[in-house]
Scaffold this active site. Structure first.
Site, PDB file in Angstrom:
ATOM      1  N   ASP A   2      22.333 -20.979 -40.206  1.00 56.91           N
ATOM      2  CA  ASP A   2      21.864 -19.599 -40.261  1.00 56.91           C
ATOM      3  C   ASP A   2      22.436 -18.757 -39.125  1.00 56.91           C
ATOM      4  O   ASP A   2      22.697 -19.263 -38.034  1.00 56.91           O
ATOM      5  CB  ASP A   2      20.322 -19.590 -40.187  1.00 56.91           C
ATOM      6  CG  ASP A   2      19.752 -18.273 -40.697  1.00 56.91           C
ATOM      7  OD1 ASP A   2      20.497 -17.511 -41.337  1.00 56.91           O
ATOM      8  OD2 ASP A   2      18.566 -18.025 -40.446  1.00 56.91           O
ATOM      9  N   GLY A   3      22.590 -17.477 -39.406  1.00 55.70           N
ATOM     10  CA  GLY A   3      22.937 -16.520 -38.352  1.00 55.70           C
ATOM     11  C   GLY A   3      24.374 -16.038 -38.346  1.00 55.70           C
ATOM     12  O   GLY A   3      24.787 -15.364 -37.402  1.00 55.70           O
ATOM     13  N   ARG A   6      24.408 -12.061 -38.320  1.00 56.21           N
ATOM     14  CA  ARG A   6      24.002 -11.476 -37.026  1.00 56.21           C
ATOM     15  C   ARG A   6      25.048 -11.737 -35.952  1.00 56.21           C
ATOM     16  O   ARG A   6      25.337 -10.885 -35.115  1.00 56.21           O
ATOM     17  CB  ARG A   6      22.643 -12.048 -36.604  1.00 56.21           C
ATOM     18  CG  ARG A   6      21.473 -11.326 -37.251  1.00 56.21           C
ATOM     19  CD  ARG A   6      20.217 -12.122 -37.125  1.00 56.21           C
ATOM     20  NE  ARG A   6      20.258 -13.290 -37.999  1.00 56.21           N
ATOM     21  CZ  ARG A   6      19.497 -14.359 -37.849  1.00 56.21           C
ATOM     22  NH1 ARG A   6      18.645 -14.431 -36.841  1.00 56.21           N
ATOM     23  NH2 ARG A   6      19.578 -15.360 -38.695  1.00 56.21           N
ATOM     24  N   HIS A  19      30.835 -15.403 -41.454  1.00 59.13           N
ATOM     25  CA  HIS A  19      30.915 -16.508 -42.422  1.00 59.13           C
ATOM     26  C   HIS A  19      32.207 -17.306 -42.228  1.00 59.13           C
ATOM     27  O   HIS A  19      32.219 -18.529 -42.321  1.00 59.13           O
ATOM     28  CB  HIS A  19      30.849 -15.978 -43.855  1.00 59.13           C
ATOM     29  CG  HIS A  19      29.515 -15.381 -44.202  1.00 59.13           C
ATOM     30  ND1 HIS A  19      28.330 -15.988 -43.866  1.00 59.13           N
ATOM     31  CD2 HIS A  19      29.184 -14.241 -44.867  1.00 59.13           C
ATOM     32  CE1 HIS A  19      27.318 -15.239 -44.308  1.00 59.13           C
ATOM     33  NE2 HIS A  19      27.810 -14.168 -44.899  1.00 59.13           N
ATOM     34  N   SER A  47      21.413 -20.244 -50.686  1.00 60.53           N
ATOM     35  CA  SER A  47      20.085 -20.457 -51.288  1.00 60.53           C
ATOM     36  C   SER A  47      19.967 -19.715 -52.614  1.00 60.53           C
ATOM     37  O   SER A  47      20.771 -18.815 -52.912  1.00 60.53           O
ATOM     38  CB  SER A  47      18.998 -19.981 -50.329  1.00 60.53           C
ATOM     39  OG  SER A  47      18.985 -18.568 -50.286  1.00 60.53           O
ATOM     40  N   TRP A  51      21.607 -15.106 -53.936  1.00 63.22           N
ATOM     41  CA  TRP A  51      22.265 -14.413 -55.060  1.00 63.22           C
ATOM     42  C   TRP A  51      22.043 -12.905 -54.995  1.00 63.22           C
ATOM     43  O   TRP A  51      22.789 -12.136 -55.599  1.00 63.22           O
ATOM     44  CB  TRP A  51      21.745 -14.941 -56.401  1.00 63.22           C
ATOM     45  CG  TRP A  51      22.246 -16.308 -56.749  1.00 63.22           C
ATOM     46  CD1 TRP A  51      21.518 -17.463 -56.788  1.00 63.22           C
ATOM     47  CD2 TRP A  51      23.589 -16.684 -57.111  1.00 63.22           C
ATOM     48  NE1 TRP A  51      22.318 -18.525 -57.153  1.00 63.22           N
ATOM     49  CE2 TRP A  51      23.590 -18.073 -57.351  1.00 63.22           C
ATOM     50  CE3 TRP A  51      24.798 -15.978 -57.241  1.00 63.22           C
ATOM     51  CZ2 TRP A  51      24.736 -18.778 -57.719  1.00 63.22           C
ATOM     52  CZ3 TRP A  51      25.945 -16.682 -57.610  1.00 63.22           C
ATOM     53  CH2 TRP A  51      25.907 -18.057 -57.844  1.00 63.22           C
ATOM     54  N   ARG A  53      22.543 -11.041 -52.531  1.00 62.82           N
ATOM     55  CA  ARG A  53      23.462 -10.394 -51.571  1.00 62.82           C
ATOM     56  C   ARG A  53      24.570  -9.621 -52.297  1.00 62.82           C
ATOM     57  O   ARG A  53      24.846  -9.879 -53.456  1.00 62.82           O
ATOM     58  CB  ARG A  53      24.083 -11.465 -50.670  1.00 62.82           C
ATOM     59  CG  ARG A  53      23.034 -12.088 -49.769  1.00 62.82           C
ATOM     60  CD  ARG A  53      23.648 -12.877 -48.653  1.00 62.82           C
ATOM     61  NE  ARG A  53      22.600 -13.402 -47.797  1.00 62.82           N
ATOM     62  CZ  ARG A  53      22.811 -13.949 -46.612  1.00 62.82           C
ATOM     63  NH1 ARG A  53      24.032 -14.058 -46.138  1.00 62.82           N
ATOM     64  NH2 ARG A  53      21.808 -14.395 -45.901  1.00 62.82           N
ATOM     65  N   LEU A 113      29.309 -41.640 -44.461  1.00 68.72           N
ATOM     66  CA  LEU A 113      28.365 -40.518 -44.381  1.00 68.72           C
ATOM     67  C   LEU A 113      28.187 -39.838 -45.745  1.00 68.72           C
ATOM     68  O   LEU A 113      29.155 -39.550 -46.440  1.00 68.72           O
ATOM     69  CB  LEU A 113      28.894 -39.491 -43.373  1.00 68.72           C
ATOM     70  CG  LEU A 113      28.070 -38.208 -43.232  1.00 68.72           C
ATOM     71  CD1 LEU A 113      26.800 -38.466 -42.448  1.00 68.72           C
ATOM     72  CD2 LEU A 113      28.889 -37.111 -42.567  1.00 68.72           C
ATOM     73  N   ARG A 183      11.485 -20.765 -39.482  1.00 69.44           N
ATOM     74  CA  ARG A 183      10.862 -20.967 -40.794  1.00 69.44           C
ATOM     75  C   ARG A 183      11.695 -21.953 -41.601  1.00 69.44           C
ATOM     76  O   ARG A 183      12.812 -22.291 -41.226  1.00 69.44           O
ATOM     77  CB  ARG A 183      10.670 -19.639 -41.538  1.00 69.44           C
ATOM     78  CG  ARG A 183      11.874 -18.785 -41.591  1.00 69.44           C
ATOM     79  CD  ARG A 183      11.668 -17.528 -42.446  1.00 69.44           C
ATOM     80  NE  ARG A 183      12.865 -16.731 -42.344  1.00 69.44           N
ATOM     81  CZ  ARG A 183      13.027 -15.719 -41.488  1.00 69.44           C
ATOM     82  NH1 ARG A 183      12.043 -15.352 -40.705  1.00 69.44           N
ATOM     83  NH2 ARG A 183      14.164 -15.078 -41.420  1.00 69.44           N
TER      84      ARG A 183
HETATM   85  C1  IPE Z   1      24.758 -17.886 -42.953  1.00 67.17           C
HETATM   86  O1  IPE Z   1      24.090 -16.941 -42.209  1.00 67.17           O
HETATM   87  C2  IPE Z   1      23.970 -18.564 -44.009  1.00 67.17           C
HETATM   88  C3  IPE Z   1      24.352 -18.172 -45.385  1.00 67.17           C
HETATM   89  C4  IPE Z   1      23.470 -17.743 -46.245  1.00 67.17           C
HETATM   90  C5  IPE Z   1      25.724 -18.306 -45.823  1.00 67.17           C
HETATM   91  P1  IPE Z   1      23.438 -15.614 -42.771  1.00 67.17           P
HETATM   92  O2  IPE Z   1      24.356 -14.972 -43.734  1.00 67.17           O
HETATM   93  O3  IPE Z   1      22.068 -15.916 -43.266  1.00 67.17           O
HETATM   94  O4  IPE Z   1      23.370 -14.725 -41.472  1.00 67.17           O
HETATM   95  P2  IPE Z   1      22.155 -13.826 -40.976  1.00 67.17           P
HETATM   96  O5  IPE Z   1      20.920 -14.675 -41.061  1.00 67.17           O
HETATM   97  O6  IPE Z   1      22.090 -12.645 -41.893  1.00 67.17           O
HETATM   98  O7  IPE Z   1      22.520 -13.470 -39.582  1.00 67.17           O
HETATM   99 MG    MG Z   2      20.159 -15.853 -42.566  1.00 68.63          MG
END
Ligand code: IPE
Ligand code: MG
Length: 239
Positions: A2-3, A6, A19, A47, A51, A53, A113, A183
């Site tokens: 995540d993130g 941001r 990304h 997730s 979709w 987005r 793995l 979360r």
């Molecule tokens: C990457 O981060 C996770 C994916 C859904 C690809 P985000 O795209 O959720 O980035 P933030 O949370 O908006 O910063």
């Molecule tokens: Mg996110």
């Protein structure tokens, strides 16, 4: 993972820049997981909620997945990594499937793995689909509803989840979430019943193999009782 968005926005760059940087972090983390002796690693890449987005952001995400497979498959094969996906694969485009399916097939015999990408994944959806599939098997005489009351009930039901073929490896030991969000976001709800969680402030594009190592170290130091008591505690209570 995540993130990404941001991370990019803080640098005044478009979200997709995050990304791209985030995707470039994956292979080193997979290698470190293997080195640390992790048996199964699941990366939450997309997730069911993602979709919603914008189309251009989604299209970059899918391109990055295709690029990752093209670039890394040989290395994954060399590391004996077995690859799979969990999620609503039927919602993925023909283009994504055309690169994903053959790569999964080629890596399917590997015994190292177990690497899983969660794409178009949502845990509630997964549980609903499992319930639906179990009900169908009951209707068609392959299963008996009473099996969900027997002593193997949980493993019977778990075998219907998308993680079913991971068997006992599907039980998550550690969840690492980056970007400071605290979360669960519909990730492996059934499988994480007794998971340890670590929440890391860094956004995914800054996540390093050493961060994974530290998370695993934190995990190792936790006291996991699975709802029971520590053997030493019960001994001292009876002494
Ligand atoms: C990457 O981060 C996770 C994916 C859904 C690809 P985000 O795209 O959720 O980035 P933030 O949370 O908006 O910063
Ligand atoms: Mg996110």
């Amino acid at each position: 993972m995540d993130g990404n968005g941001r991370w990019a926005q803080r640098r005044n760059r478009p979200r997709v820049f995050g990304h791209i940087r985030g995707a470039s972090r994956i292979s080193a983390v997979v290698r470190e997981a293997d080195r640390l002796g992790v048996k199964a690693l699941t990366l939450y890449a997309f997730s069911t909620e993602n979709w919603t987005r914008p189309e251009d952001e989604k299209s970059v995400l899918w391109k990055l997945l295709i690029k990752f497979l093209k670039k890394e498959e040989t290395e994954l094969a060399r590391q004996n990594v077995r690859l799979r996906v969990i999620g609503e694969v039927d919602r993925l485009s023909a283009e994504v499937r055309a690169s994903l399916d053959p790569a999964i097939a080629r890596l399917s015999k590997n015994t190292g793995l177990q690497l899983t990408f969660a794409v178009s994944y949502g845990s509630r959806r997964e549980i609903l689909r499992a319930a639906e599939a179990f009900a169908r098997d009951c209707r068609e005489g392959r299963r008996d509803p009473a099996e969900l009351e027997g002593k193997n009930a949980e493993s019977v039901f778990a075998s219907y989840l998308w993680t079913g073929d991971l068997a006992e490896l599907a039980d998550v030991d550690l969840v690492v979430r980056t970007s400071g969000e605290v979360r669960v976001s519909n990730f492996l709800l059934w499988q994480s019943a007794y998971a340890e969680y670590t929440f890391i402030e860094k956004c995914w594009p800054d996540f390093t193999p050493d961060d994974l190592r530290q998370a695993v170290e934190t995990y190792t130091s936790r006291d996991r009782r699975f709802g029971g008591v520590q053997p030493s505690a019960s001994v001292s209570a009876t002494n």
